[in-house]
Design an enzyme around this catalytic site. Structure first.
Site, PDB file in Angstrom:
ATOM      1  CG  ASN A   1      17.805 -76.365   2.414  1.00 25.71           C
ATOM      2  OD1 ASN A   1      17.529 -77.213   1.285  1.00 25.71           O
ATOM      3  ND2 ASN A   1      19.196 -75.440   2.561  1.00 25.71           N
TER       4      ASN A   1
ATOM      5  CG  HIS B   1      18.263 -71.693   4.276  1.00 26.08           C
ATOM      6  ND1 HIS B   1      19.305 -72.300   2.751  1.00 26.08           N
ATOM      7  CD2 HIS B   1      18.489 -70.322   3.524  1.00 26.08           C
ATOM      8  CE1 HIS B   1      18.931 -71.268   1.462  1.00 26.08           C
ATOM      9  NE2 HIS B   1      18.123 -70.658   1.828  1.00 26.08           N
TER      10      HIS B   1
ATOM     11  CG  LEU C   1      31.115 -89.223   9.064  1.00 24.84           C
ATOM     12  CD1 LEU C   1      30.677 -89.558   7.994  1.00 24.84           C
ATOM     13  CD2 LEU C   1      29.621 -88.314   9.252  1.00 24.84           C
TER      14      LEU C   1
ATOM     15  CG  ASP D   1      19.452 -76.760  -5.796  1.00 27.29           C
ATOM     16  OD1 ASP D   1      19.909 -75.836  -3.984  1.00 27.29           O
ATOM     17  OD2 ASP D   1      19.950 -76.804  -6.274  1.00 27.29           O
TER      18      ASP D   1
HETATM   19  C1  IPE Z   1      24.823 -74.828  -5.033  1.00 31.99           C
HETATM   20  O1  IPE Z   1      23.771 -74.058  -4.867  1.00 31.99           O
HETATM   21  C2  IPE Z   1      25.365 -74.145  -3.814  1.00 31.99           C
HETATM   22  C3  IPE Z   1      25.136 -74.465  -2.183  1.00 31.99           C
HETATM   23  C4  IPE Z   1      24.469 -75.973  -2.386  1.00 31.99           C
HETATM   24  C5  IPE Z   1      25.336 -74.404  -1.501  1.00 31.99           C
HETATM   25  P1  IPE Z   1      22.587 -73.475  -5.486  1.00 31.99           P
HETATM   26  O2  IPE Z   1      21.209 -73.130  -4.942  1.00 31.99           O
HETATM   27  O3  IPE Z   1      23.908 -71.777  -5.363  1.00 31.99           O
HETATM   28  O4  IPE Z   1      22.946 -73.524  -7.150  1.00 31.99           O
HETATM   29  P2  IPE Z   1      22.847 -72.873  -8.292  1.00 31.99           P
HETATM   30  O5  IPE Z   1      23.138 -71.077  -8.451  1.00 31.99           O
HETATM   31  O6  IPE Z   1      20.708 -73.392  -8.853  1.00 31.99           O
HETATM   32  O7  IPE Z   1      23.397 -73.323  -9.697  1.00 31.99           O
HETATM   33  C1  IPE Z   2      20.641 -74.698  -1.297  1.00 33.21           C
HETATM   34  O1  IPE Z   2      19.432 -73.988  -1.283  1.00 33.21           O
HETATM   35  C2  IPE Z   2      21.538 -73.931  -0.085  1.00 33.21           C
HETATM   36  C3  IPE Z   2      22.053 -73.021  -0.097  1.00 33.21           C
HETATM   37  C4  IPE Z   2      22.256 -72.589  -1.204  1.00 33.21           C
HETATM   38  C5  IPE Z   2      22.380 -72.006   0.891  1.00 33.21           C
HETATM   39  P1  IPE Z   2      18.541 -73.390  -1.862  1.00 33.21           P
HETATM   40  O2  IPE Z   2      18.479 -71.986  -1.454  1.00 33.21           O
HETATM   41  O3  IPE Z   2      19.419 -73.095  -3.523  1.00 33.21           O
HETATM   42  O4  IPE Z   2      16.696 -74.039  -2.441  1.00 33.21           O
HETATM   43  P2  IPE Z   2      16.909 -73.388  -3.980  1.00 33.21           P
HETATM   44  O5  IPE Z   2      18.021 -73.780  -4.815  1.00 33.21           O
HETATM   45  O6  IPE Z   2      16.310 -71.795  -3.526  1.00 33.21           O
HETATM   46  O7  IPE Z   2      15.186 -74.465  -3.760  1.00 33.21           O
HETATM   47 MG    MG Z   3      19.373 -73.890  -5.055  1.00 32.20          MG
END
Ligand code: IPE
Ligand code: IPE
Ligand code: MG
Length: 243
Positions: free
Chosen positions: A18, A33, A127, A16
């Site tokens: 990105n 991403h 892995l 999480d």
């Molecule tokens: C969880 O992250 C899903 C992934 C990392 C793929 P999210 O960014 O979607 O989660 P929430 O919405 O903050 O709970």
């Molecule tokens: C996690 O990063 C990746 C996906 C959920 C695809 P986010 O896109 O949720 O990044 P933040 O949480 O908005 O920073």
């Molecule tokens: Mg996120």
């Protein structure tokens, strides 16, 4: 005397942060991403070097469809591109890819890419890399129960486990979430029953080898009791004598 840390057999990661990584740099979220793919490549290599056997990552959740359409389509494109670019090297590095999640709602192009990547790496043994894409823990439990019911099989803990997406690996020992949030967001609801959790404030693109080592080090200092008492655990595995 420095004691080498106990390395988890299976690490699972909610990658999480990105979007925030990109926004802080005044870049579009998709740039974050893309950077996340680089971070995953680095993390998978580091896991091989440290003797981790299984790495499971959360790449796209069942709920991520609710994001703006351009971000969703960008993520689908990025998956297809990353597969084309990364699979030859993953093959050389001995990484076996598995995709876990609901595939029918993905485009035929992405579905083919997933199947080809799995076939190309099927003989690898360094892995196991499970990529949870269009995955949700609730989906996983429900699809497992539905497939058992369709076959007329009894629903037990063991039969459910064997019908779920990660039946081919033991449960994760360590679940890491980057990006500072302390929630599970529908990741491995069933499989993380006795996992140790580690929350990192680093955003996923910034999660490097030193951050991984910090998580492994914290894991190695935990006492996993699985419902027993501390005394029971200590008498079964007394600390080794120093030296
Ligand atoms: C969880 O992250 C899903 C992934 C990392 C793929 P999210 O960014 O979607 O989660 P929430 O919405 O903050 O709970
Ligand atoms: C996690 O990063 C990746 C996906 C959920 C695809 P986010 O896109 O949720 O990044 P933040 O949480 O908005 O920073
Ligand atoms: Mg996120």
């Amino acid at each position: 005397m420095s004691v080498s840390p106990v390395v988890p057999h299976h690490i699972a990661i909610v990658m999480d942060g990105n979007g925030r990584w990109a926004t802080r740099r005044f870049l579009p979220r998709l740039a974050g991403h893309k950077q996340g793919v680089d971070s995953l490549r680095r993390c998978a290599r580091a896991c091989v070097q440290r003797g981790v056997c299984v790495l499971t990552v959360f790449a796209f959740s069942s709920e991520n469809w609710n994001r703006p359409a351009d971000e969703v389509s960008g993520l689908m494109e990025l998956l297809a591109m990353a597969l084309a670019r990364e699979v030859p090297q993953l093959k050389k590095d001995g990484v076996r890819l598995h995709f876990v999640g609901e595939r029918d709602s993905l485009s035929p192009k992405v579905q083919n890419g997933l199947a080809q990547a799995e076939a190309a790496t099927a003989d690898n043994t360094s892995l196991v890399l499970n990529v949870c894409f269009n995955y949700g823990g609730r989906w996983d439990i429900a699809q497992a129960a539905a497939s058992l019911a369709a076959r007329g099989e009894p629903i037990t803990e063991a039969s459910l486990h064997s019908a779920m997406g990660l039946a081919h690996v033991p449960d994760p020992d360590l679940v890491i979430r980057t990006g500072g949030e302390m929630r599970i967001s529908n990741f491995l609801l069933w499989q993380s029953a006795y996992s140790e959790f580690f929350f990192s404030d680093r955003l996923w693109p910034d999660f490097d080898e030193s951050a991984l080592d910090e998580a492994i080090d914290a894991f190695s200092r935990r006492e996993r009791r699985f419902g027993k008492t501390s005394e029971q655990i200590l008498s079964a595995h007394p600390d080794p004598m120093p030296g």
